[in-house]
Scaffold this motif. Structure first.
Motif, PDB file in Angstrom:
ATOM      1  N   PRO A 152       0.795  -1.226   0.000  1.00 40.03           N
ATOM      2  CA  PRO A 152       0.000   0.000   0.000  1.00 40.03           C
ATOM      3  C   PRO A 152       0.830   1.280   0.000  1.00 40.03           C
ATOM      4  N   THR A 153       2.006   1.244   0.602  1.00 36.05           N
ATOM      5  CA  THR A 153       2.842   2.458   0.624  1.00 36.05           C
ATOM      6  C   THR A 153       3.258   2.836  -0.794  1.00 36.05           C
ATOM      7  N   ILE A 154       3.686   1.855  -1.569  1.00 29.66           N
ATOM      8  CA  ILE A 154       4.055   2.131  -2.962  1.00 29.66           C
ATOM      9  C   ILE A 154       2.820   2.515  -3.761  1.00 29.66           C
ATOM     10  N   ALA A 155       1.701   1.844  -3.498  1.00 32.89           N
ATOM     11  CA  ALA A 155       0.459   2.143  -4.216  1.00 32.89           C
ATOM     12  C   ALA A 155       0.093   3.620  -4.087  1.00 32.89           C
ATOM     13  N   LEU A 156       0.266   4.167  -2.888  1.00 29.70           N
ATOM     14  CA  LEU A 156      -0.117   5.564  -2.667  1.00 29.70           C
ATOM     15  C   LEU A 156       0.756   6.551  -3.421  1.00 29.70           C
ATOM     16  N   THR A 157       1.992   6.164  -3.749  1.00 32.34           N
ATOM     17  CA  THR A 157       2.841   7.073  -4.534  1.00 32.34           C
ATOM     18  C   THR A 157       2.258   7.305  -5.919  1.00 32.34           C
ATOM     19  N   TYR A 158       1.438   6.374  -6.391  1.00 33.45           N
ATOM     20  CA  TYR A 158       0.749   6.543  -7.674  1.00 33.45           C
ATOM     21  C   TYR A 158      -0.650   7.114  -7.496  1.00 33.45           C
ATOM     22  N   LEU A 159      -1.333   6.669  -6.447  1.00 33.84           N
ATOM     23  CA  LEU A 159      -2.741   7.038  -6.285  1.00 33.84           C
ATOM     24  C   LEU A 159      -2.938   8.476  -5.830  1.00 33.84           C
ATOM     25  N   GLU A 160      -2.084   8.958  -4.948  1.00 32.05           N
ATOM     26  CA  GLU A 160      -2.277  10.316  -4.438  1.00 32.05           C
ATOM     27  C   GLU A 160      -2.146  11.378  -5.527  1.00 32.05           C
ATOM     28  N   PRO A 161      -1.149  11.292  -6.426  1.00 32.79           N
ATOM     29  CA  PRO A 161      -1.109  12.265  -7.537  1.00 32.79           C
ATOM     30  C   PRO A 161      -2.321  12.138  -8.455  1.00 32.79           C
ATOM     31  N   ALA A 162      -2.788  10.904  -8.672  1.00 26.31           N
ATOM     32  CA  ALA A 162      -3.953  10.709  -9.534  1.00 26.31           C
ATOM     33  C   ALA A 162      -5.204  11.321  -8.903  1.00 26.31           C
ATOM     34  N   TYR A 163      -5.339  11.185  -7.582  1.00 28.07           N
ATOM     35  CA  TYR A 163      -6.497  11.723  -6.884  1.00 28.07           C
ATOM     36  C   TYR A 163      -6.535  13.247  -6.943  1.00 28.07           C
ATOM     37  N   LYS A 164      -5.367  13.869  -6.903  1.00 24.87           N
ATOM     38  CA  LYS A 164      -5.316  15.331  -6.991  1.00 24.87           C
ATOM     39  C   LYS A 164      -5.861  15.835  -8.320  1.00 24.87           C
ATOM     40  N   VAL A 165      -5.691  15.029  -9.352  1.00 28.70           N
ATOM     41  CA  VAL A 165      -6.159  15.414 -10.684  1.00 28.70           C
ATOM     42  C   VAL A 165      -7.621  15.024 -10.890  1.00 28.70           C
ATOM     43  N   ASP A 166      -8.005  13.857 -10.377  1.00 28.44           N
ATOM     44  CA  ASP A 166      -9.355  13.333 -10.630  1.00 28.44           C
ATOM     45  C   ASP A 166      -9.936  12.750  -9.338  1.00 28.44           C
ATOM     46  N   ALA A 167     -10.348  13.633  -8.445  1.00 32.47           N
ATOM     47  CA  ALA A 167     -10.849  13.208  -7.134  1.00 32.47           C
ATOM     48  C   ALA A 167     -12.197  12.502  -7.217  1.00 32.47           C
ATOM     49  N   LYS A 168     -12.901  12.658  -8.333  1.00 32.84           N
ATOM     50  CA  LYS A 168     -14.219  12.038  -8.460  1.00 32.84           C
ATOM     51  C   LYS A 168     -14.163  10.656  -9.096  1.00 32.84           C
ATOM     52  N   ASN A 169     -12.978  10.190  -9.403  1.00 29.30           N
ATOM     53  CA  ASN A 169     -12.833   8.860  -9.995  1.00 29.30           C
ATOM     54  C   ASN A 169     -13.078   7.813  -8.906  1.00 29.30           C
ATOM     55  N   PRO A 170     -14.146   7.006  -9.007  1.00 31.63           N
ATOM     56  CA  PRO A 170     -14.459   6.066  -7.918  1.00 31.63           C
ATOM     57  C   PRO A 170     -13.399   4.982  -7.721  1.00 31.63           C
ATOM     58  N   GLY A 171     -12.750   4.562  -8.806  1.00 23.90           N
ATOM     59  CA  GLY A 171     -11.709   3.549  -8.683  1.00 23.90           C
ATOM     60  C   GLY A 171     -10.517   4.050  -7.901  1.00 23.90           C
ATOM     61  N   ILE A 172     -10.111   5.272  -8.174  1.00 21.00           N
ATOM     62  CA  ILE A 172      -8.977   5.854  -7.459  1.00 21.00           C
ATOM     63  C   ILE A 172      -9.327   6.044  -5.984  1.00 21.00           C
ATOM     64  N   ALA A 173     -10.524   6.533  -5.721  1.00 21.10           N
ATOM     65  CA  ALA A 173     -10.952   6.757  -4.336  1.00 21.10           C
ATOM     66  C   ALA A 173     -10.943   5.443  -3.546  1.00 21.10           C
ATOM     67  N   TYR A 174     -11.477   4.393  -4.149  1.00 21.84           N
ATOM     68  CA  TYR A 174     -11.514   3.115  -3.443  1.00 21.84           C
ATOM     69  C   TYR A 174     -10.109   2.597  -3.159  1.00 21.84           C
ATOM     70  N   GLU A 175      -9.226   2.631  -4.156  1.00 20.45           N
ATOM     71  CA  GLU A 175      -7.873   2.114  -3.962  1.00 20.45           C
ATOM     72  C   GLU A 175      -7.119   2.915  -2.904  1.00 20.45           C
ATOM     73  N   MET A 176      -7.368   4.228  -2.858  1.00 22.69           N
ATOM     74  CA  MET A 176      -6.723   5.045  -1.832  1.00 22.69           C
ATOM     75  C   MET A 176      -7.213   4.660  -0.444  1.00 22.69           C
ATOM     76  N   ALA A 177      -8.527   4.504  -0.289  1.00 25.05           N
ATOM     77  CA  ALA A 177      -9.068   4.125   1.017  1.00 25.05           C
ATOM     78  C   ALA A 177      -8.563   2.741   1.431  1.00 25.05           C
ATOM     79  N   TYR A 178      -8.481   1.847   0.482  1.00 19.73           N
ATOM     80  CA  TYR A 178      -7.964   0.501   0.757  1.00 19.73           C
ATOM     81  C   TYR A 178      -6.529   0.579   1.278  1.00 19.73           C
ATOM     82  N   ALA A 179      -5.709   1.383   0.616  1.00 15.16           N
ATOM     83  CA  ALA A 179      -4.315   1.534   1.034  1.00 15.16           C
ATOM     84  C   ALA A 179      -4.219   2.195   2.404  1.00 15.16           C
ATOM     85  N   TYR A 180      -5.000   3.237   2.630  1.00 15.44           N
ATOM     86  CA  TYR A 180      -4.974   3.921   3.925  1.00 15.44           C
ATOM     87  C   TYR A 180      -5.389   2.968   5.050  1.00 15.44           C
TER      88      TYR A 180
END
Length: 288
Positions: A152-180
């Motif tokens: 999950p730590t490595i996953a967030l290095t990709y997901l957090e920048p993606a979330y900043k660009v597209d916070a409404k993307n449900p797939g990104i939101a779920y993967e971020m919550a899963y990692a957190y």
């Protein structure tokens, strides 16, 4: 008699030393790297003590298949610690293997041996696998891939920048919550999931992650309310997700020592859960 015994021992030591040199083991190779930390790297697979050959290849991520090993061939180690490629096994064509989650640790190939193995730091064929143009889509997929292999730590290095660009993307939101949640960052999981559920109320995965975060924050009433809201979005037929949510509610009531509600929700969980589900077995084992 003593001389014969001594001679025999010396012969054994000499033969053992000769065999060790013939087999060729590079003690500098440390097989302590998990494959998930070796994306876009050349690695060696550990060999048995009786084998003369090491297998080596390249680890990368295929967008669909996930972590993949491209087998290059085998090599031996000579008495000068040089790597000698077996030209009968090293191929120009690719032999690719999907890496299983429990793949054994590997060793990184020291760069000073690259020329001996006839390899470049990045193989030419790799460009066909890293040709993304949509950075958000790429970061989401790589975040998903690293979450899938429990990084999950490595996953967030990709997901957090993606979330900043597209916070409404449900797939990104779920993967971020899963990692957190995996990293026990429950407040961050709540911060991501609460607006995601408002935007996409029919996604049962959101209720699981938000309820999990509340549960581990010991905010039990919020966790129960979240799981119940999730159940409202399911059809009446038994499903794995429906049964899991009911089972989680029952578990909270058990933790609170509320036996009537615990029994009530375990009974519901049994009715909601398919008979081939792992949760069905847990419910049966609990006496329901």
């Amino acid at each position: 008699m003593k001389k014969l015994i001594l001679l025999s021992v010396l012969c054994c030591i000499t033969l053992s030393t000769f065999a060790q040199k013939a087999i060729g083991t590079d003690t500098a190779l440390k097989f302590n790297q998990r494959y998930t930390k070796c994306e876009r790297k050349w690695v060696v697979i550990s060999k048995s003590d009786t084998s003369a050959d090491y297998s080596f290849g390249y680890i990368y991520i295929d967008q669909q298949a996930g972590f993949t090993f491209d087998l290059k061939g085998t090599f031996k180690v000579d008495k000068n610690n040089s790597y000698i490629v077996d030209t009968t096994t090293s191929k120009n064509s690719s032999i690719k293997y999907r890496i299983s989650p429990n793949w054994r640790p590997v060793a990184l190939i020291p760069q000073q041996h690259f020329n001996e193995l006839h390899i470049k730091p990045q193989p030419d064929w790799l460009k066909y696998y890293y040709t993304y143009t949509d950075t958000v889509a790429h970061n989401y997929r790589w975040g998903y891939t690293y979450n899938d292999v429990e990084e999950p730590t490595i996953a967030l290095t990709y997901l957090e920048p993606a979330y900043k660009v597209d916070a409404k993307n449900p797939g990104i939101a779920y993967e971020m919550a899963y990692a957190y949640n995996a990293l026990t960052r429950y407040d961050d999981a709540v911060r991501i999931m609460e607006p995601a559920i408002v935007q996409t109320p029919g996604n049962h995965l959101f209720y699981k992650e938000l309820g999990f975060a509340y549960l581990h924050k010991e905010e039990y009433e919020k966790a129960i309310a979240t799981y119940k809201r999730g159940l409202e979005h399911f059809a009446d037929k038994p499903t794995e997700s429906r049964g899991e949510l009911a089972y989680d509610i029952a578990s909270i009531y058990k933790k609170q020592n509320n036996q009537p509600e615990y029994k009530n929700w375990m009974t519901k969980a049994k009715a909601y859960t398919p008979m081939d589900s792992k949760y069905y077995k847990l419910i049966l084992d609990a006496g329901f």
